[in-house]
Design a protein around this motif. Structure first.
Motif, short mmCIF file in Angstrom:
data_model
loop_
_atom_site.label_atom_id
_atom_site.label_comp_id
_atom_site.label_asym_id
_atom_site.label_seq_id
_atom_site.Cartn_x
_atom_site.Cartn_y
_atom_site.Cartn_z
N GLY A 1 -16.65 6.59 -6.66
CA GLY A 1 -16.60 5.20 -7.14
C GLY A 1 -15.67 4.34 -6.30
N ARG A 2 -15.68 3.07 -6.63
CA ARG A 2 -14.82 2.13 -5.92
C ARG A 2 -13.37 2.31 -6.36
NH1 ARG A 2 -17.58 -2.48 -3.88
NH2 ARG A 2 -15.52 -3.25 -3.40
N GLU A 3 -12.48 1.62 -5.66
CA GLU A 3 -11.05 1.83 -5.88
C GLU A 3 -10.59 1.36 -7.26
OE1 GLU A 3 -12.48 -0.21 -3.85
OE2 GLU A 3 -11.44 -2.14 -3.67
N PHE A 4 -11.44 0.55 -7.92
CA PHE A 4 -11.04 0.03 -9.23
C PHE A 4 -11.79 0.68 -10.39
CE2 PHE A 4 -13.55 -3.05 -6.72
CZ PHE A 4 -14.78 -2.85 -7.31
N SER A 5 -12.45 1.80 -10.12
CA SER A 5 -13.29 2.37 -11.18
C SER A 5 -12.48 2.84 -12.38
CB SER A 5 -14.16 3.50 -10.63
OG SER A 5 -13.37 4.61 -10.29
N ASP A 6 -11.22 3.22 -12.17
CA ASP A 6 -10.38 3.59 -13.33
C ASP A 6 -10.40 2.48 -14.39
OD1 ASP A 6 -9.69 5.77 -11.79
OD2 ASP A 6 -7.53 5.34 -11.73
N SER A 7 -10.38 1.25 -13.91
CA SER A 7 -10.27 0.13 -14.86
C SER A 7 -11.48 0.05 -15.77
CB SER A 7 -10.09 -1.19 -14.10
OG SER A 7 -11.30 -1.58 -13.45
N GLU A 8 -12.63 0.48 -15.29
CA GLU A 8 -13.84 0.42 -16.13
C GLU A 8 -13.71 1.42 -17.29
OE1 GLU A 8 -14.90 -2.09 -15.14
OE2 GLU A 8 -14.86 -2.11 -12.95
N VAL A 9 -13.15 2.56 -16.98
CA VAL A 9 -12.94 3.55 -18.04
C VAL A 9 -11.95 3.01 -19.08
CG1 VAL A 9 -12.22 5.92 -18.52
CG2 VAL A 9 -13.41 5.39 -16.37
N SER B 1 -9.24 12.38 -2.30
CA SER B 1 -10.42 12.19 -1.46
C SER B 1 -10.74 13.52 -0.79
CB SER B 1 -10.07 11.10 -0.46
OG SER B 1 -10.49 11.36 0.81
N PRO B 2 -11.97 13.94 -0.57
CA PRO B 2 -13.20 13.18 -0.81
C PRO B 2 -13.80 13.44 -2.20
CG PRO B 2 -13.75 15.16 0.40
CD PRO B 2 -12.28 15.22 0.10
N ASP B 3 -13.07 14.15 -3.06
CA ASP B 3 -13.64 14.41 -4.39
C ASP B 3 -13.80 13.15 -5.21
OD1 ASP B 3 -13.80 17.02 -3.84
OD2 ASP B 3 -12.22 17.69 -5.22
N GLY C 1 -2.49 7.98 -3.73
CA GLY C 1 -1.38 8.91 -3.83
C GLY C 1 -1.74 10.38 -3.86
N ARG C 2 -3.03 10.67 -3.91
CA ARG C 2 -3.42 12.08 -3.89
C ARG C 2 -3.76 12.50 -2.46
NH1 ARG C 2 -7.45 12.66 -9.16
NH2 ARG C 2 -6.05 11.71 -10.69
N ASP C 3 -4.14 13.76 -2.30
CA ASP C 3 -4.46 14.26 -0.96
C ASP C 3 -5.54 13.40 -0.30
OD1 ASP C 3 -2.71 16.26 -1.29
OD2 ASP C 3 -4.20 17.83 -1.70
N GLY C 4 -5.25 12.97 0.88
CA GLY C 4 -6.25 12.24 1.64
C GLY C 4 -6.43 10.81 1.19
N GLN C 5 -5.66 10.40 0.23
CA GLN C 5 -5.76 9.01 -0.23
C GLN C 5 -4.61 8.19 0.36
OE1 GLN C 5 -5.71 9.40 -4.51
NE2 GLN C 5 -7.95 9.65 -4.60
N ARG C 6 -4.77 6.89 0.24
CA ARG C 6 -3.66 6.04 0.66
C ARG C 6 -2.47 6.27 -0.26
NH1 ARG C 6 -6.89 0.46 0.88
NH2 ARG C 6 -7.96 1.50 -0.84
N PRO C 7 -1.28 6.00 0.23
CA PRO C 7 -0.11 6.22 -0.62
C PRO C 7 -0.09 5.26 -1.81
CG PRO C 7 0.52 5.06 1.38
CD PRO C 7 -0.92 5.48 1.55
N ARG C 8 0.63 5.65 -2.83
CA ARG C 8 0.82 4.76 -3.97
C ARG C 8 1.24 3.37 -3.53
NH1 ARG C 8 4.58 8.24 -8.14
NH2 ARG C 8 3.06 9.89 -8.63
N TYR C 9 0.64 2.38 -4.17
CA TYR C 9 0.93 0.99 -3.86
C TYR C 9 0.78 0.72 -2.36
CZ TYR C 9 2.76 1.50 -8.55
OH TYR C 9 2.88 1.80 -9.88
#
Lengths: 632, 632
Positions: free
Chosen positions: A78-86, A73-75, A131-139
């Motif tokens: 999309g929404r938190e589930f956009s990976d799934s669309e790909v 974040s902030p790069d 899990g990346r910079d500025g994001q919530r931690p994994r899980y």
């Protein structure tokens, strides 16, 4: 587990390959759709939808999220589930390669796979939103973060890639991601489950591809953890995630429809692999009750916009029907798994209904627009779609090129690309035809004999289905045809002549010879359909169906649909390119207060009202629409 | 503005004091409810509800938020709008003091006022959710933060405090807060408007109390800014905040019901003060259309849970009716303002309907539990309420002691405490009786003559309303009685005898003498009510009403309400303590698929079905319920 025997051979890819069960699904190498209704849609899917979806995912940065070099974040966009669309797009692409047999059919798969792989952490974790910079931690937000849900779609994409040869490198990515999930949430790991089921069904299929028992066990573990009210409770309640009651003891599908259905798919898969008949029966019972009490005439499910959820029994409002396209896809997934597991042909009826009335409705003719929700009653005319506008809402408008939440189009695309595998199965001795299309089948019976046949039909416009045996190694074998529940009065035509056949599974056991034909004739008279009187929302209404197709009235064909009343003494009739009923339009006095003691207005003149297939609605321009027609 | 003439005198407090208009509202000093239906509820409100609400607000920290010495997150508790609940409670307490005339009637008002005052910044800003450490900056989320909404409720509380003498110090706090709003968002300040209207209506009333033109101008400015699609658009669309179309050009109430109604109240107030007849007519037209097409039989509004919103025209599902209690209160607020402005007695019908069928329904007998949503059809039996459990959801359960979002109970409380002021108004020459209760009125006519009267009635059980003149200075004057729209066949009994009177405004102009009585007799036969045929959700159903009261069936009185069918050839009849209709219960065959070609099941035996007032439902224990009864 013992998945190897059915996983080998040159059958081509299939989404579901159970290691046991009543029926063996045929692969893309064994069944091919050659023409007709679904061939057209597969062609549009392959030539337009996949590219359209990729363009939007590029434009919105959802694909770029994988190639930001781990910047968070902030790069991220999309929404938190956009990976799934790909992932679903890659899965659809893989099936398309498998369908066409042309590795070059879908350019760019390799680039997508490379992008995805580049985002995987050395330890196997892969998600661009955590899990990346500025994001919530994994899980860090299992209930709402969709992390394991995304991983599930990665696994399904990898399965498709492995089974088709397209996107094959994704299998290693998926294995490492799955290993990370098992390490993290396994028996010795953290206790957790995902708010949006999907990882369960995906892990089982990955186990089937790889032979890894551990993935199956992890799926079973996730299943066991659900239903104990451990996810956080908000105002939607635990049923939203099916976390209110364990799968084994629940009595009906409930809560968020897609979540409920994906979970059920995973449960069937686990039950099949582990021989857990009790679990299998529990899911079948829940699905049966949902079909009997919580499903729209179209086969769509989800009657609440608020939580995209099943309503209570018989709460099926037409004008706020949600019937999410993804829930239609998920219903096909579940019905298919139950069909394979139990051999009960009724599930083929469910698949048919959803295909012709949800899937075929959702996607626009050009493959570049779609419905997210599939209402059964449009009160305000749909507007004119914009080619370039992302839609924020889910209902009320025309098919849109894209939505902020665009799970539905890639979901439809993966089903369409793999659709031929849902037509025919092999049983203990012969073949079973579940869905009717122009198709070629070339496979082997259980005893190894090679059999080829074609199915030819003008379905769903025409009810004649001709099965022509094009190759047989000799000896008798049973050919089973699904006679749909709506097809009372069906007839079978063989060399011996014509005879009436009941609805259900029709077994034709013969010593077939090459060139021999069997013809099933399904009655395509349009018919009135009445709802259970407990469905308050459509009391006093009829629908009209013709074959597997639900019809509807559009205001484009004349009249204010708010004031429509249909005369049911006269049966619906075929008219030019469609069906007509006898109708009147009674304009009520516009009262200041819409409740009174007066009787309805007196009758106006009857006139024919043209109906069109529901799946054709909103294709001719702005219109209101209704499936359920008030009666006089 | 010229508000002084009507604002003076010892009339006691009133929520709305327009400086012009057709009717002058009487104050708490002029009208007192002395017995009967509403006296009981006012007593419970004063003795239980106010204390109950304050206890919960204390327990949850909502009151404590004001006394944390400016410490911000994470100390602050509750949702971002919790300040407003405390303000509504103070407003309700002030009306209660005004109603009883007893400054000690509600202990603790002064403490609450002191707590509120202590949280005000030196520059006048007052909100515990913004601007402190770790919180978003002041006015940092105008669309969703409810900041100006909270300020609006502060102003309304201060108005009540000033007009009743209770909480009088709050007026200075409110003026400073309002000044801050005007400084910040005035013509020379920042451009902005609140996602949840409320500040508008509040600023006008503060202007009426203080004579400050600036507050009125600021309200008009906020109104002008709305409808230009400047608030952020999410998937609910701009209509959610009525920001899709300017108030002046909109044609119907839409979007979030409470927002739409509060905004309309502010618009009426601005229109009245500024003599803007065009604006007044626009709001009246929008309300008329909402009443004709978007209102439940109960007078409730809001047919969508998702966005607490009006649905499209005629989308009024009974089983997912939202009909938020706050929207009922807001409907009374709007109808009352339009009644005062236009003198159109029909608005009194609206007030009556909402009072008996939404307000009276929402609050539990003990005043310590309430409905947030007021469904018209409960399919799953309500559970047993817990005395101690905060409710997260909004529907489906029994009345709850508290909700995470508990706007409704203090809203109901402020209306109940001030309810006597909605009964009677003064017009140019005489008095008008809008609502029927046991009450005492002591006031002056427009020409200064003093008049006193009592109204006596067993309403709503009994339809006779006796007006007895207890004091008059002599000379003729007109007494106008509302004959409700439902009351065809009403009769008037005077010294001259009995005569039939039409529905609408009944003017009795006489040279009244003290002791003289006039009796209005309203027919209380239970009656079937049929819906406009365009309301799909209740097609083929009737409701039963008796007087102003909507009735309902509860499963406690026998039968599976899913299978109920009522025989409408026989009229409903009075039975022991209620009403009975003739009904059968036809259990449909439990099909695997709830749509078919078969006709409904044949008739079973008819038997009487007992109905109860809708406002009494869910008071005897778990039950299903339905207002709309399917017919045979």
């Amino acid at each position: 587990m013992t998945v190897t025997s059915r996983n080998s051979g040159l059958v081509g890819g299939r989404p579901v390959v159970p290691s046991r069960g009543s029926l063996r699904p045929l692969g893309l190498g064994e069944v091919r759709i050659t023409g007709g209704f679904w061939a057209d849609r597969q062609r549009v899917n392959g030539s337009a939808t996949l590219d359209h979806a990729r363009s939007w995912m590029n434009r919105l940065g959802w694909i770029g999220n994988f190639t930001t070099g781990g910047r968070g974040s902030p790069d991220r966009r999309g929404r938190e589930f956009s990976d799934s669309e790909v992932y679903k797009l890659v899965e659809a692409m893989a099936w398309e390669v498998g369908r066409t047999g042309d590795p070059g059919a879908v350019p760019g798969v390799d680039d997508l796979v490379a992008a995805i792989a580049s985002a995987q952490s050395p330890d196997g974790y892969l998600n661009t939103a955590f899990g990346r910079d500025g994001q919530r931690p994994r899980y860090g937000d299992l209930a709402s973060g969709h992390e394991l849900y995304c991983t599930g779609h990665l696994l399904q994409a990898a399965v498709a890639g492995a089974r088709t040869g397209a996107a094959a490198p994704l299998l290693d990515v998926a294995r490492r991601a799955a290993d990370h999930v098992c390490d993290t949430f396994g028996p010795d790991g953290a206790w957790g489950l995902c708010g949006h089921p999907e990882i369960e069904v995906a892990l089982v299929e990955l186990a089937r591809v790889t032979g890894e028992q551990r993935y199956l066990d992890q799926a079973a573990l996730f299943l066991d953890r659900r239903g104990h009210r451990t996810l956080p409770r908000d105002h939607l309640g635990w049923s939203y995630y099916s976390d209110d009651v364990p799968v084994l003891t629940a009595t009906v599908l409930r809560g968020h429809a897609v979540r409920s259905l994906y979970l059920s798919c995973g449960a069937v898969d686990v039950a099949v692999e582990n021989g857990d008949d009790e679990l299998l029966a529990a899911v079948a019972e829940q699905f049966d009750r949902a079909l009997a009490r919580r499903t729209y005439l179209t086969g769509g499910v989800g009657s609440r916009h608020e939580d995209e959820a099943f309503g209570d029994d018989f709460v099926l409002p037409a004008d706020r029907a949600y019937s999410e396209t993804c829930a239609g896809v998920a219903t096909v997934m579940l019905a298919w798994r139950l069909l394979l597991a139990t051999g009960d042909g009724r599930y083929g009826d469910v698949v048919e209904r959803v295909l012709y009335n949800v899937l075929a409705t959702a996607v626009g003719d050009d493959g570049r627009s779609f419905f997210y929700a599939n209402t059964l009653h449009q009160r305000v005319p749909t507007g004119t779609p914009s080619d370039d506008e992302e839609r924020l809402g889910f209902g009320g408008g025309p098919r849109a090129p894209w939505f902020e939440v665009s799970c539905c189009l890639p979901n439809a695309a993966r089903l369409l690309a793999s659709l031929s595998t849902y037509l025919v199965t092999a049983d203990d001795a012969g073949l079973r035809v579940h869905q009717f299309a122009d198709a070629e089948v070339d496979t082997r019976l259980a005893d190894g004999r090679r059999v080829a046949l074609t199915t030819s039909t003008g379905y769903p416009d025409d009810g004649a289905v001709t099965v022509r045996i094009t190759r047989t190694d000799g000896g008798a074998w049973p050919l089973t045809l699904r006679v749909p529940a709506w097809a009372a009065g069906a007839e079978l035509v063989t060399a011996e002549g014509r005879r009436a056949v009941p609805v259900g599974d029709l077994v034709v056991r013969r010593d077939f010879t090459a060139g021999e034909e069997v013809r099933l004739e399904l009655p395509m008279r349009p018919r009135f359909t009445r709802p259970d009187p407990r469905i308050d929302a459509v009391r006093g209404c009829v629908a009209v169906e013709r074959g597997p197709v639900v019809l509807c009235a559009e205001s484009l064909d004349g009249g204010d649909l708010d004031t429509l009343r249909v005369e049911v003494i006269a049966e619906p009739v075929e008219d030019d390119g469609g069906v007509a009923v006898s109708a009147r339009f009674d304009v009520p006095a516009d009262a200041r207060w819409p409740y009174g003691t007066a009787e309805p207005p007196s009758d106006t003149a009857l006139a024919p009202l043209h109906l069109v297939p529901y799946h054709r609605w909103a294709r001719r321009g702005p219109s209101t629409m209704r499936v359920w027609l008030p009666t006089t």
